[in-house]
Design a protein around this motif. Structure first.
Motif, PDB file in Angstrom:
ATOM      1  N   ARG A   1       0.826  -1.210   0.000  1.00  0.00           N
ATOM      2  CA  ARG A   1       0.000   0.000   0.000  1.00  0.00           C
ATOM      3  C   ARG A   1       0.861   1.261   0.000  1.00  0.00           C
ATOM      4  N   ASP A   2       1.963   1.229   0.720  1.00  0.00           N
ATOM      5  CA  ASP A   2       2.860   2.389   0.737  1.00  0.00           C
ATOM      6  C   ASP A   2       3.415   2.673  -0.655  1.00  0.00           C
ATOM      7  N   LEU A   3       3.729   1.615  -1.409  1.00  0.00           N
ATOM      8  CA  LEU A   3       4.277   1.809  -2.749  1.00  0.00           C
ATOM      9  C   LEU A   3       3.210   2.341  -3.703  1.00  0.00           C
ATOM     10  N   ILE A   4       1.960   1.896  -3.538  1.00  0.00           N
ATOM     11  CA  ILE A   4       0.880   2.439  -4.364  1.00  0.00           C
ATOM     12  C   ILE A   4       0.695   3.924  -4.067  1.00  0.00           C
ATOM     13  N   ASN A   5       0.733   4.291  -2.779  1.00  0.00           N
ATOM     14  CA  ASN A   5       0.592   5.698  -2.396  1.00  0.00           C
ATOM     15  C   ASN A   5       1.794   6.518  -2.853  1.00  0.00           C
ATOM     16  N   LEU A   6       2.994   5.913  -2.766  1.00  0.00           N
ATOM     17  CA  LEU A   6       4.192   6.614  -3.221  1.00  0.00           C
ATOM     18  C   LEU A   6       4.121   6.879  -4.714  1.00  0.00           C
ATOM     19  N   HIS A   7       3.613   5.909  -5.462  1.00  0.00           N
ATOM     20  CA  HIS A   7       3.488   6.116  -6.907  1.00  0.00           C
ATOM     21  C   HIS A   7       2.556   7.277  -7.212  1.00  0.00           C
ATOM     22  N   GLU A   8       1.487   7.422  -6.442  1.00  0.00           N
ATOM     23  CA  GLU A   8       0.587   8.562  -6.657  1.00  0.00           C
ATOM     24  C   GLU A   8       1.348   9.876  -6.495  1.00  0.00           C
TER      25      GLU A   8
END
Length: 345
Positions: free
Chosen positions: A213-220
């Motif tokens: 989830r952190d990586l998905i948010n970081l990509h945003e």
């Protein structure tokens, strides 16, 4: 000016200059051991091209009852079951989830631009992924995989209703349908190109849910920065001039590679809004009385192809449009095609 405000201003300025634009960027510097980071010197066939090659439109069966957009009986829902080669079956289900097959028809001519499918599939429906796609959630790609090994992260998608006052009210049903369409279309597209695909699942293969989830948010966050600061314009950073492209998500992506056995990760971010009846009425009224233009819904998104070993974003594409849709199959193919155009695979 806040980060969010600059992002909205950037999107607004671009949308004024162009109705619908997709612009890609490829990391062109050499990677480890001097190997090029761009994975192919040739552009992959588009989603449209793959769709046209494999899809076989079904014969119209007039024995199946038809269902029209906007005419779903009270207490019923429409479900579309996805199948191989982009096929789909529509069903009308009652409150007890007793379903019967139906044939969707349209009461008006849909305008989605270049429609890849001529069927009248304009009904917004609950989308059920094909069984083969469901089996890919949390699956680990074997070492003997074919083609490129691609991990499709959960698409970060949100669809909203745009009210008369300009507020966006998220719609969970629309969002779920759009997310399933993007997942199914992208999965079948990559598989038809001969690549191996797996789908992200929280907690799968020993990977902490927080990490994914952190990586998905970081990509945003990184994707929005690329959207604003990479391209020529008032917000472009001096270090990003001369077409230099150097962005990354960090080496935490190695945990995705270890968990799923994939070399590449595809991250998708999409936001779409649709004018309510009151918004449309306000647009007509303001135009008639004052000659003023009130914008309608906007489709904004970006997609990144990430080298999971290094965390480098090796390819990026942005999409912004004052039209488009993600709630029905044909329109979702259109948007997915725009997102994945020129992907270097």
């Amino acid at each position: 000016m806040s980060f969010f405000t600059k992002f909205c201003v950037s999107v607004l300025l671009i949308s004024v200059l162009s109705g619908c634009v997709a612009t890609t960027k490829v990391k062109t510097v050499a990677g480890p051991q001097g190997k090029p980071v761009a994975y192919s010197s040739q552009k992959a066939p588009s989603v449209y091209e793959v769709f046209d090659r494999v899809y076989q439109p079904p014969k119209v069966n007039t024995d199946i009852p038809s269902i029209m957009d906007g005419a779903v009986p009270s207490g019923h829902t429409v479900r579309v079951r996805m199948g191989s080669q982009f096929s789909r079956t529509y069903e009308l289900c009652d409150a007890s989830m007793v379903c019967k097959e139906v044939r969707p028809v349209s009461n008006q001519k849909a305008n989605y631009g270049e429609e890849p499918d001529k069927a009248d599939d304009t009904i917004i429906a609950d989308v059920e992924l094909r069984p083969e796609t469901k089996d890919l959630f949390g699956a680990r790609i074997p070492d003997s995989h074919l083609g490129r090994s691609i991990l499709l992260m959960e698409p970060d998608v949100e669809l909203s209703l745009l009210t008369a006052g300009g507020l966006q009210e998220p719609n969970a049903f629309w969002t779920a349908s759009a997310k399933s369409y993007v997942t199914e279309i992208a999965t079948q597209y990559f598989q038809e190109l001969g690549h191996s695909v797996t789908l992200y699942k929280d907690g799968a293969n020993g990977l902490a849910t927080k990490t994914g989830r952190d990586l998905i948010n970081l990509h945003e966050a990184v994707g929005k920065s690329i959207f604003q600061y990479q391209y020529p314009g008032i917000f472009q950073l001096p270090t990003m001039q001369n077409d230099k492209f150097d962005w990354q998500l960090g080496r935490t992506t190695q945990e995705l590679q270890n968990a799923y056995g994939a070399d590449l990760g595809l991250f998708v971010y999409l936001r779409d809004s649709y004018s309510s009846g009151s918004r449309v009425a306000a647009q007509v009224l303001m135009a008639a009385l004052f000659g003023a233009h009130i914008p309608g819904g906007q489709q904004v998104g970006f997609v990144s192809l990430v080298d999971l070993k290094t965390g480098d974003i090796v390819w990026y594409n942005r999409l912004f449009s004052g039209s488009g849709d993600l709630r029905t199959f044909g329109a979702a193919v259109n948007s997915t095609n725009s997102l994945l155009v020129d992907i270097p695979l």
